[in-house]
Scaffold this active site. Structure first.
Site, mmCIF file in Angstrom:
data_model
loop_
_atom_site.group_PDB
_atom_site.id
_atom_site.type_symbol
_atom_site.label_atom_id
_atom_site.label_comp_id
_atom_site.label_asym_id
_atom_site.label_seq_id
_atom_site.Cartn_x
_atom_site.Cartn_y
_atom_site.Cartn_z
ATOM 1 N N SER A 73 140.743 -0.738 -16.566
ATOM 2 C CA SER A 73 141.466 -1.094 -17.796
ATOM 3 C C SER A 73 141.038 -2.461 -18.294
ATOM 4 O O SER A 73 140.416 -3.240 -17.552
ATOM 5 C CB SER A 73 142.975 -1.121 -17.474
ATOM 6 O OG SER A 73 143.708 -1.844 -18.432
ATOM 7 N N TYR B 16 151.154 -3.123 -13.827
ATOM 8 C CA TYR B 16 149.963 -2.372 -14.248
ATOM 9 C C TYR B 16 148.708 -3.220 -14.093
ATOM 10 O O TYR B 16 147.703 -2.771 -13.528
ATOM 11 C CB TYR B 16 150.162 -1.957 -15.708
ATOM 12 C CG TYR B 16 149.080 -1.125 -16.310
ATOM 13 C CD1 TYR B 16 148.072 -1.690 -17.092
ATOM 14 C CD2 TYR B 16 149.074 0.256 -16.132
ATOM 15 C CE1 TYR B 16 147.083 -0.914 -17.668
ATOM 16 C CE2 TYR B 16 148.087 1.036 -16.721
ATOM 17 C CZ TYR B 16 147.102 0.450 -17.491
ATOM 18 O OH TYR B 16 146.122 1.229 -18.063
HETATM 19 P P1 NAP Z 1 148.584 9.446 -19.881
HETATM 20 O O1 NAP Z 1 148.459 10.121 -21.198
HETATM 21 O O2 NAP Z 1 149.870 8.833 -19.499
HETATM 22 O O3 NAP Z 1 148.091 10.465 -18.718
HETATM 23 C C1 NAP Z 1 148.227 10.069 -17.386
HETATM 24 C C2 NAP Z 1 148.097 11.323 -16.552
HETATM 25 O O4 NAP Z 1 148.343 10.993 -15.183
HETATM 26 C C3 NAP Z 1 149.120 12.385 -16.954
HETATM 27 O O5 NAP Z 1 148.516 13.660 -16.914
HETATM 28 C C4 NAP Z 1 150.162 12.260 -15.845
HETATM 29 O O6 NAP Z 1 150.866 13.457 -15.616
HETATM 30 C C5 NAP Z 1 149.283 11.944 -14.664
HETATM 31 N N1 NAP Z 1 150.034 11.386 -13.550
HETATM 32 C C6 NAP Z 1 150.911 10.345 -13.580
HETATM 33 N N2 NAP Z 1 151.419 10.147 -12.357
HETATM 34 C C7 NAP Z 1 150.862 11.075 -11.530
HETATM 35 C C8 NAP Z 1 150.991 11.386 -10.140
HETATM 36 N N3 NAP Z 1 151.809 10.672 -9.349
HETATM 37 N N4 NAP Z 1 150.275 12.411 -9.643
HETATM 38 C C9 NAP Z 1 149.450 13.142 -10.442
HETATM 39 N N5 NAP Z 1 149.269 12.909 -11.775
HETATM 40 C C10 NAP Z 1 149.979 11.877 -12.293
HETATM 41 O O7 NAP Z 1 147.518 8.260 -19.782
HETATM 42 P P2 NAP Z 1 146.103 8.038 -20.481
HETATM 43 O O8 NAP Z 1 146.267 7.106 -21.621
HETATM 44 O O9 NAP Z 1 145.398 9.343 -20.665
HETATM 45 O O10 NAP Z 1 145.401 7.202 -19.314
HETATM 46 C C11 NAP Z 1 144.695 7.839 -18.274
HETATM 47 C C12 NAP Z 1 144.187 6.733 -17.369
HETATM 48 O O11 NAP Z 1 143.462 5.765 -18.143
HETATM 49 C C13 NAP Z 1 145.307 5.946 -16.688
HETATM 50 O O12 NAP Z 1 144.883 5.548 -15.399
HETATM 51 C C14 NAP Z 1 145.458 4.710 -17.576
HETATM 52 O O13 NAP Z 1 146.003 3.615 -16.862
HETATM 53 C C15 NAP Z 1 144.049 4.469 -17.964
HETATM 54 N N6 NAP Z 1 143.864 3.684 -19.191
HETATM 55 C C16 NAP Z 1 144.411 4.098 -20.366
HETATM 56 C C17 NAP Z 1 144.162 3.338 -21.523
HETATM 57 C C18 NAP Z 1 144.720 3.701 -22.861
HETATM 58 O O14 NAP Z 1 144.614 2.847 -23.781
HETATM 59 N N7 NAP Z 1 145.294 4.876 -23.048
HETATM 60 C C19 NAP Z 1 143.361 2.211 -21.453
HETATM 61 C C20 NAP Z 1 142.854 1.816 -20.212
HETATM 62 C C21 NAP Z 1 143.098 2.573 -19.089
HETATM 63 P P3 NAP Z 1 152.273 13.716 -16.377
HETATM 64 O O15 NAP Z 1 152.024 13.520 -17.853
HETATM 65 O O16 NAP Z 1 152.633 15.116 -16.005
HETATM 66 O O17 NAP Z 1 153.217 12.679 -15.831
HETATM 67 C C1 GCO Z 2 149.245 -2.121 -22.827
HETATM 68 C C2 GCO Z 2 148.363 -0.903 -22.877
HETATM 69 C C3 GCO Z 2 147.108 -1.157 -22.088
HETATM 70 C C4 GCO Z 2 146.234 0.047 -22.110
HETATM 71 C C5 GCO Z 2 144.973 -0.187 -21.380
HETATM 72 C C6 GCO Z 2 144.151 -1.280 -21.980
HETATM 73 O O1 GCO Z 2 150.473 -1.949 -22.778
HETATM 74 O O2 GCO Z 2 148.675 -3.216 -22.851
HETATM 75 O O3 GCO Z 2 149.028 0.233 -22.389
HETATM 76 O O4 GCO Z 2 147.432 -1.502 -20.782
HETATM 77 O O5 GCO Z 2 146.865 1.118 -21.494
HETATM 78 O O6 GCO Z 2 145.167 -0.385 -20.017
HETATM 79 O O7 GCO Z 2 142.875 -1.243 -21.361
#
Ligand code: NAP
Ligand code: GCO
Length: 265
Positions: free
Chosen positions: A146, A159
């Site tokens: 992230s 986080y």
């Molecule tokens: P999301 O929409 O919240 O999806 C997260 C997924 O993880 C969901 O399918 C959730 O299932 C699953 N999950 C949560 N807890 C779990 C557990 N204990 N066991 C198995 N599955 C579990 O998040 P996203 O935005 O797609 O992000 C995916 C990854 O990228 C995460 O690691 C997040 O931190 C990272 N990330 C996201 C962003 C962003 O801007 N979106 C940026 C940087 C990094 P349920 O929905 O059924 O709970």
């Molecule tokens: C926040 C956001 C971020 C993104 C991502 C950024 O609240 O700042 O959720 O944490 O999820 O991790 O890279």
């Protein structure tokens, strides 16, 4: 042929939390590159809907319910995948949660829950999957890091602690497993339009202005932006890339920010 570099035919992929958002985009891109896609989640309903969504993309996804924080459930789940599909060649530790609460207001149990899912679970799943890769003499592990692997910001202490740790867990997995021809890398997404960021992106939320100011590309990322980067790290094209965090952030890390109206060349 140059495209053979990105051919994942017959590779077994596990994307944790791959039922929507970034995980589904990663699973879809790797599936379209020929891989056998396995996804887990903690919700049967999410898995059922995801199976249909993958099928609409021409991908017959293998779905399995297990909680990535539960070591016994992970062991049983990986064993089931190894039995039904095959040894995992490519692991994407994608499952994650976030709680946006100031430190002084955050219960310790909530802090621990985020650390469990976002940092300890990638350790648990990686530790369980690596032996099969070692036996095969090859493997790819991609940890979903992230911007918060390098930055803090108000209200995301748990986080950021987890994602900062995941950056160095990635380095340590690399140090211990690279000799087995396992490439362990991370992806550091910028701000991506998914359910996880909806609360700070939608409804005219002022955070949207901050993201626009900090992102030179002047847009939120799309999950496919991350899926495409994952294809590189999952492919033969990245055989000598190891311990690296590939930031896919539209330029955020290169940018201190700007004042609206100035230098808007
Ligand atoms: P999301 O929409 O919240 O999806 C997260 C997924 O993880 C969901 O399918 C959730 O299932 C699953 N999950 C949560 N807890 C779990 C557990 N204990 N066991 C198995 N599955 C579990 O998040 P996203 O935005 O797609 O992000 C995916 C990854 O990228 C995460 O690691 C997040 O931190 C990272 N990330 C996201 C962003 C962003 O801007 N979106 C940026 C940087 C990094 P349920 O929905 O059924 O709970
Ligand atoms: C926040 C956001 C971020 C993104 C991502 C950024 O609240 O700042 O959720 O944490 O999820 O991790 O890279």
């Amino acid at each position: 042929m140059i495209q053979d570099l990105f051919d994942l035919k017959d590779k077994v992929v596990l994307v944790t939390g791959g039922t929507h958002g970034i995980g589904m985009a990663v699973g879809t891109v790797l599936g379209k590159a020929g891989a056998k896609i396995c996804v887990n989640d903690i919700s049967e309903d999410a898995l059922a809907k995801a199976k249909e969504a993958y099928a609409a993309e021409g991908i017959d996804a293998y779905t399995l319910i297990f909680n990535v924080t539960d070591e016994a459930a992970v062991d049983a789940g990986i064993s089931q995948i190894e039995k039904d599909v095959g040894t995992i060649d490519i692991l994407v530790n994608n499952a994650g949660i976030i709680k946006r609460v100031p430190i002084l207001d955050m219960p310790v149990d909530d802090y621990k829950m985020v650390i469990d899912v976002d940092l300890i679970a990638p350790f648990i799943v990686g530790k369980r999957v690596a032996p099969g890769m070692i036996e095969k003499g090859a493997g790819k592990i991609i940890n979903m890091c992230s911007m918060m692997s390098v930055y803090g910001r108000n209200s995301v202490s748990a986080y950021a602690s987890a994602k900062g740790g995941l950056k160095l867990l990635t380095a340590n997995m690399c140090c211990e497993w690279a000799k087995h021809n396992i490439q362990v890398n991370g992806i550091g997404p910028g701000y991506i339009a998914t359910a996880q960021t909806a609360p700070i992106r939608e409804g005219g939320h002022p955070f949207n202005d901050l993201v626009m100011m900090r992102t030179p590309a002047n847009r939120w990322g799309e999950p496919e932006d991350i899926g495409n980067a994952a294809l590189f790290l999952a492919s033969k094209a990245s055989q000598f890339v190891n311990g690296h965090i590939l930031y896919v952030d539209g330029g955020i890390l290169a940018n201190f920010g700007y004042v609206k109206g100035e230098n808007d060349a």
